[in-house]
Design a protein around this motif. Structure first.
Motif, PDB file in Angstrom:
ATOM      1  N   LEU A 192      51.268  20.338  10.575  1.00 55.71           N
ATOM      2  CA  LEU A 192      51.804  20.937   9.355  1.00 55.71           C
ATOM      3  C   LEU A 192      52.847  22.009   9.654  1.00 55.71           C
ATOM      4  O   LEU A 192      53.858  22.106   8.943  1.00 55.71           O
ATOM      5  CB  LEU A 192      50.674  21.505   8.497  1.00 55.71           C
ATOM      6  N   SER A 193      52.612  22.792  10.692  1.00 59.80           N
ATOM      7  CA  SER A 193      53.589  23.829  11.020  1.00 59.80           C
ATOM      8  C   SER A 193      54.908  23.212  11.459  1.00 59.80           C
ATOM      9  O   SER A 193      55.989  23.717  11.122  1.00 59.80           O
ATOM     10  CB  SER A 193      53.046  24.762  12.101  1.00 59.80           C
ATOM     11  N   TYR A 194      54.847  22.101  12.181  1.00 60.08           N
ATOM     12  CA  TYR A 194      56.074  21.425  12.608  1.00 60.08           C
ATOM     13  C   TYR A 194      56.807  20.834  11.404  1.00 60.08           C
ATOM     14  O   TYR A 194      58.032  20.978  11.274  1.00 60.08           O
ATOM     15  CB  TYR A 194      55.745  20.326  13.610  1.00 60.08           C
ATOM     16  N   ALA A 195      56.052  20.182  10.505  1.00 59.99           N
ATOM     17  CA  ALA A 195      56.661  19.618   9.298  1.00 59.99           C
ATOM     18  C   ALA A 195      57.280  20.720   8.445  1.00 59.99           C
ATOM     19  O   ALA A 195      58.398  20.569   7.918  1.00 59.99           O
ATOM     20  CB  ALA A 195      55.621  18.846   8.490  1.00 59.99           C
ATOM     21  N   TYR A 196      56.563  21.832   8.323  1.00 63.99           N
ATOM     22  CA  TYR A 196      57.073  22.930   7.501  1.00 63.99           C
ATOM     23  C   TYR A 196      58.323  23.547   8.123  1.00 63.99           C
ATOM     24  O   TYR A 196      59.277  23.884   7.405  1.00 63.99           O
ATOM     25  CB  TYR A 196      55.994  23.994   7.314  1.00 63.99           C
ATOM     26  N   HIS A 197      58.341  23.667   9.449  1.00 63.50           N
ATOM     27  CA  HIS A 197      59.524  24.203  10.135  1.00 63.50           C
ATOM     28  C   HIS A 197      60.752  23.359   9.831  1.00 63.50           C
ATOM     29  O   HIS A 197      61.839  23.883   9.530  1.00 63.50           O
ATOM     30  CB  HIS A 197      59.267  24.262  11.636  1.00 63.50           C
ATOM     31  N   ASN A 198      60.594  22.044   9.904  1.00 64.00           N
ATOM     32  CA  ASN A 198      61.739  21.168   9.625  1.00 64.00           C
ATOM     33  C   ASN A 198      62.099  21.151   8.149  1.00 64.00           C
ATOM     34  O   ASN A 198      63.271  20.992   7.793  1.00 64.00           O
ATOM     35  CB  ASN A 198      61.457  19.769  10.157  1.00 64.00           C
ATOM     36  N   ALA A 199      61.092  21.339   7.283  1.00 58.85           N
ATOM     37  CA  ALA A 199      61.387  21.479   5.858  1.00 58.85           C
ATOM     38  C   ALA A 199      62.213  22.733   5.605  1.00 58.85           C
ATOM     39  O   ALA A 199      63.141  22.730   4.780  1.00 58.85           O
ATOM     40  CB  ALA A 199      60.086  21.518   5.059  1.00 58.85           C
ATOM     41  N   GLN A 200      61.907  23.812   6.320  1.00 59.43           N
ATOM     42  CA  GLN A 200      62.691  25.040   6.197  1.00 59.43           C
ATOM     43  C   GLN A 200      64.142  24.821   6.631  1.00 59.43           C
ATOM     44  O   GLN A 200      65.070  25.350   6.006  1.00 59.43           O
ATOM     45  CB  GLN A 200      62.060  26.153   7.037  1.00 59.43           C
ATOM     46  N   ILE A 201      64.328  24.057   7.701  1.00 54.76           N
ATOM     47  CA  ILE A 201      65.693  23.757   8.154  1.00 54.76           C
ATOM     48  C   ILE A 201      66.457  23.007   7.067  1.00 54.76           C
ATOM     49  O   ILE A 201      67.600  23.357   6.737  1.00 54.76           O
ATOM     50  CB  ILE A 201      65.665  22.942   9.460  1.00 54.76           C
ATOM     51  N   LEU A 202      65.819  21.997   6.478  1.00 58.97           N
ATOM     52  CA  LEU A 202      66.480  21.247   5.410  1.00 58.97           C
ATOM     53  C   LEU A 202      66.753  22.135   4.203  1.00 58.97           C
ATOM     54  O   LEU A 202      67.839  22.070   3.611  1.00 58.97           O
ATOM     55  CB  LEU A 202      65.607  20.056   4.989  1.00 58.97           C
TER      56      LEU A 202
END
Length: 258
Positions: A192-202
């Motif tokens: 989840l932290s990895y998915a959220y990190h990439n969501a933040q980038i987008l």
């Protein structure tokens, strides 16, 4: 801030932070099998997210050991006579396939049936390294859905698509990465932290350019995708009404209850 979908209670949870909407399937006692009420809630959430300027990215994940065990087979059996294009599942497929904003799937557990095919319509897919994936449509006397009979042969080649859709081979997260169905496999506690990190980038990208890029990447196949969803759903509905499939599904449900 966390909300609960009004119907069904507690079975879909949402949280909104930093312009990222996280939708969590939470029907853990049923392995997150998707009911019509859950489909209705998902449609509403996606439609609202598309209209809400405060939401730039959506993450779809789940609680428990299953991402989703697929459709609630009992509910589908009971609604076999309903026209396919009136079913919430059909409208959910069209809504997700047409969704204009980036959507990330964080596959936390086993994915079966539509739990796999819906990933074909997400923009980034991350999975825990303990996940398994399977599309057992033919085992139940049904046909694959969500445009998978079009997308998978084009993406994987016909031979591999036959293994997954007709033989129904199970595959793990590393195989899903090799096949190009999943972007990256990670330890469960990092997912989840990895998915959220990439969501933040987008979410940090210029909004108009982000939406335009997704539109340009999807528009050429959009009409074909929606047509395939419709054709598959019609055949799925026909198979579901057949005596053969009704017998298979009844045996499956009786075995599960025993």
């Amino acid at each position: 801030m966390t909300h609960e979908a009004s119907e069904p209670p507690n079975e879909i949870l949402t949280s909104l932070s930093e312009n990222i909407l996280t939708i969590t399937l939470n029907r853990v006692q049923k392995k997150n099998a998707l009911s019509y009420a859950m489909y209705d809630s998902l449609i509403q959430l996606l439609n609202d997210a598309e209209e809400n300027r405060g939401i730039k990215v959506v993450i779809l994940t789940a609680s428990g050991d299953y991402f989703t065990a697929g459709n609630d087979i009992g509910a589908f059996q009971n609604s076999a006579e309903m026209p396919y294009n009136e079913k919430s599942s059909f409208h959910f497929m069209n809504t997700l396939a047409s969704f204009k904003k980036p959507i990330i799937a964080a596959v936390n557990g086993h994915a079966i049936g539509i739990g796999v095919t819906l990933l074909l319509h997400c923009d980034l897919i991350y999975a825990s390294d303990s996940c398994s994936f399977k599309m057992p449509f033919l085992t139940l006397g049904l046909v694959p859905e969500f445009a998978s009979t079009m997308i998978l042969p084009e993406r994987l080649g016909r031979a591999k698509a036959v293994e997954l859709l007709m033989i129904g081979d199970q595959f793990d997260s590393n195989q899903a990465v090799s096949l190009g169905i999943v972007n990256k496999a990670l330890p469960a506690d990092e997912l989840l932290s990895y998915a959220y990190h990439n969501a933040q980038i987008l979410a940090s990208k210029p909004t108009a350019a982000l939406l335009a890029t997704k539109r340009l990447m999807t528009k050429r196949l959009q009409q074909q995708t929606l047509a395939a969803i419709d054709e598959e759903a019609l055949e799925f509905s026909t198979r579901l009404r057949s005596a053969e499939t009704q017998s298979i599904v009844s045996k499956f449900l009786n075995k599960r209850r025993s």
